[in-house]
Scaffold this active site. Structure first.
Site, PDB file in Angstrom:
ATOM      1  N   LYS A  57     -15.147  -8.194  -1.642  1.00 33.86           N
ATOM      2  CA  LYS A  57     -14.505  -9.476  -1.905  1.00 33.86           C
ATOM      3  C   LYS A  57     -15.375 -10.609  -1.393  1.00 33.86           C
ATOM      4  CE  LYS A  57      -9.961  -7.381  -1.811  1.00 33.86           C
ATOM      5  NZ  LYS A  57      -8.838  -6.943  -0.971  1.00 33.86           N
ATOM      6  N   GLN A 101      -5.428  -7.930   4.293  1.00 32.41           N
ATOM      7  CA  GLN A 101      -5.780  -6.618   3.745  1.00 32.41           C
ATOM      8  C   GLN A 101      -4.746  -5.581   4.198  1.00 32.41           C
ATOM      9  OE1 GLN A 101      -8.262  -6.091   1.613  1.00 32.41           O
ATOM     10  NE2 GLN A 101      -8.173  -3.891   1.540  1.00 32.41           N
ATOM     11  N   ASP A 124      -2.672 -13.177  -2.949  1.00 33.93           N
ATOM     12  CA  ASP A 124      -2.266 -11.827  -3.329  1.00 33.93           C
ATOM     13  C   ASP A 124      -0.918 -11.808  -4.048  1.00 33.93           C
ATOM     14  OD1 ASP A 124      -3.655  -9.511  -3.118  1.00 33.93           O
ATOM     15  OD2 ASP A 124      -3.212  -9.163  -1.015  1.00 33.93           O
TER      16      ASP A 124
HETATM   17  N1  LIG Z   1      -3.531  -7.233   0.453  1.00 35.02           N
HETATM   18  C1  LIG Z   1      -4.240  -6.385  -0.287  1.00 35.02           C
HETATM   19  N2  LIG Z   1      -4.590  -6.723  -1.552  1.00 35.02           N
HETATM   20  C2  LIG Z   1      -5.336  -5.867  -2.305  1.00 35.02           C
HETATM   21  O1  LIG Z   1      -5.663  -6.177  -3.473  1.00 35.02           O
HETATM   22  C3  LIG Z   1      -5.740  -4.617  -1.730  1.00 35.02           C
HETATM   23  C4  LIG Z   1      -5.328  -4.336  -0.417  1.00 35.02           C
HETATM   24  N3  LIG Z   1      -4.581  -5.223   0.265  1.00 35.02           N
HETATM   25  N4  LIG Z   1      -5.664  -3.163   0.167  1.00 35.02           N
HETATM   26  C5  LIG Z   1      -6.458  -2.173  -0.518  1.00 35.02           C
HETATM   27  C6  LIG Z   1      -6.371  -2.272  -2.020  1.00 35.02           C
HETATM   28  C7  LIG Z   1      -7.533  -1.638  -2.754  1.00 35.02           C
HETATM   29  N5  LIG Z   1      -8.196  -2.717  -3.471  1.00 35.02           N
HETATM   30  C8  LIG Z   1      -9.363  -2.562  -4.215  1.00 35.02           C
HETATM   31  C9  LIG Z   1     -10.130  -3.619  -4.632  1.00 35.02           C
HETATM   32  C10 LIG Z   1     -11.310  -3.437  -5.324  1.00 35.02           C
HETATM   33  C11 LIG Z   1     -11.765  -2.177  -5.640  1.00 35.02           C
HETATM   34  C12 LIG Z   1     -13.052  -1.991  -6.379  1.00 35.02           C
HETATM   35  O2  LIG Z   1     -13.813  -2.909  -6.592  1.00 35.02           O
HETATM   36  N6  LIG Z   1     -13.374  -0.764  -6.810  1.00 35.02           N
HETATM   37  C13 LIG Z   1     -14.596  -0.396  -7.524  1.00 35.02           C
HETATM   38  C14 LIG Z   1     -15.398   0.640  -6.757  1.00 35.02           C
HETATM   39  C15 LIG Z   1     -15.499   0.397  -5.280  1.00 35.02           C
HETATM   40  C16 LIG Z   1     -16.111   1.571  -4.519  1.00 35.02           C
HETATM   41  O3  LIG Z   1     -17.198   2.036  -4.919  1.00 35.02           O
HETATM   42  O4  LIG Z   1     -15.473   1.991  -3.544  1.00 35.02           O
HETATM   43  C17 LIG Z   1     -14.259   0.198  -8.862  1.00 35.02           C
HETATM   44  O5  LIG Z   1     -13.121   0.714  -9.031  1.00 35.02           O
HETATM   45  O6  LIG Z   1     -15.106   0.166  -9.737  1.00 35.02           O
HETATM   46  C18 LIG Z   1     -11.000  -1.113  -5.245  1.00 35.02           C
HETATM   47  C19 LIG Z   1      -9.804  -1.304  -4.556  1.00 35.02           C
HETATM   48  C20 LIG Z   1      -7.549  -3.872  -3.214  1.00 35.02           C
HETATM   49  N7  LIG Z   1      -6.489  -3.683  -2.411  1.00 35.02           N
END
Ligand SMILES: Nc1nc(=O)c2c([nH]1)NC[C@@H]1CN(c3ccc(C(=O)N[C@@H](CCC(=O)O)C(=O)O)cc3)C=[N+]21
Length: 290
Positions: A57, A101, A124
């Protein structure tokens, strides 16, 4: 057996396009506003997965010319201290979006913390004010992951109205808000969960099937209707027999892809869309607060 396989819904490409558009918008707005948009990210403890997302992020913010304010607290930080920090960020004129988070360590009351965030800085979309607006179908800041799902469906011109959408998972972060967004677009919505009986019978009715259960490869091809749109919200890191870790979703991609018409990959699907929508929300609130 069909010889074809599903069309990939490329969340990574769309996320990049959205971020490019936001970057342009920021270039136009910044001279008028006199500062860049700012996002504050609060992380408590040392969950390695959370640390990766937070870093993603912050990197994305930098790429767009946004300011990010990372606040990393030790795992034993008190509720009172975190509430104080959020109140300061609510007042801070450089901050347009605040994200806590999740998940938080168990001694913390995450609902009470989310209530502390000023609704207009709630990047969020988890403050009760924004959730209430969503229930009423009014405009407001929207939870990033479900908003990312809706935006991806829109991009590929996938018809939602009148379709049966089955959301597997009822979390406040994804399942519930996504159900409401689909309903707003006139889908017939079923929310299934861990206590649902005959789950496969229900998922097989889905024109649009969304897996948000947090269980690796939980939804298999035999649970999916031929020609369905299959959306994977899960991100699970699993360690293979050769000790290499890989990312898999809640869909069993191998068996679902031959059955579905459209499918999101993991990685490269909803994950990047979540980040794009977070930045989008922050820029919206930047624009609105002037
Ligand atoms: N308040 C809050 N808001 C959230 O939006 C929130 C949270 N807490 N806690 C955890 C989860 C998880 N999450 C992700 C964000 C981006 C990827 C992302 O960019 N993933 C990449 C790969 C990343 C990698 O290689 O690990 C993809 O799917 O292509 C994944 C998961 C947001 N979350």
């Amino acid at each position: 057996m069909r010889s074809t396989t599903a069309c990939l819904l490329n969340g990574k490409a769309l996320a990049e396009k959205i971020q490019g558009d936001l970057k342009e918008l920021i270039t136009i707005l910044q001279p008028k506003i006199g500062r860049p948009p700012g996002l504050a990210v609060l992380m408590v403890g040392d969950d390695p997965a959370s640390a990766v997302y937070v870093r993603n992020k912050e990197r994305a913010c930098a790429k767009l010319g946004m300011a990010s304010f990372g606040h990393h607290f030790p795992g034993q930080t008190s509720q009172t201290e975190l509430e104080k920090v959020i109140q300061e960020l609510n007042q801070d004129p450089r901050v347009d979006g605040i994200l806590v988070q999740l998940p938080l360590p168990p001694h913390l009351d995450s609902v009470a913390l989310l209530h502390t965030i000023a609704p207009e800085k709630d990047a969020d979309g988890l403050h009760p004010m924004n959730l209430g607006r969503l229930v009423r179908g009014e405009s407001g800041l929207r939870s990033c992951t479900p908003a990312g799902v809706m935006r991806l469906l829109e991009e590929y011109q996938i018809e939602v109205a009148g379709k049966h959408a089955v959301v597997v998972g009822r979390s406040i972060l994804v399942g519930k808000p996504l159900g409401l967004m689909l309903l707003k677009k006139n889908a017939t919505v079923t929310i299934a969960h861990s206590r649902t009986q005959n789950l496969a019978e229900i998922t097989r009715q889905a024109d649009i099937l969304i897996a948000a259960v947090g269980k690796p490869q939980f939804i298999t091809g035999d649970m999916v209707k031929q020609g369905a749109v299959a959306i994977d919200v899960g991100i699970n890191r699993i360690v293979k027999s050769d000790d290499n870790a890989i990312l898999v979703g809640d869909l069993d991609f191998e068996s679902v892809a031959p059955v579905a018409d459209y499918i999101t990959p993991v990685p490269g699907g909803i994950g990047p869309m979540t980040v794009a929508m977070l930045l989008y929300n922050t820029v919206l609130s930047y624009q609105d607060r002037q």
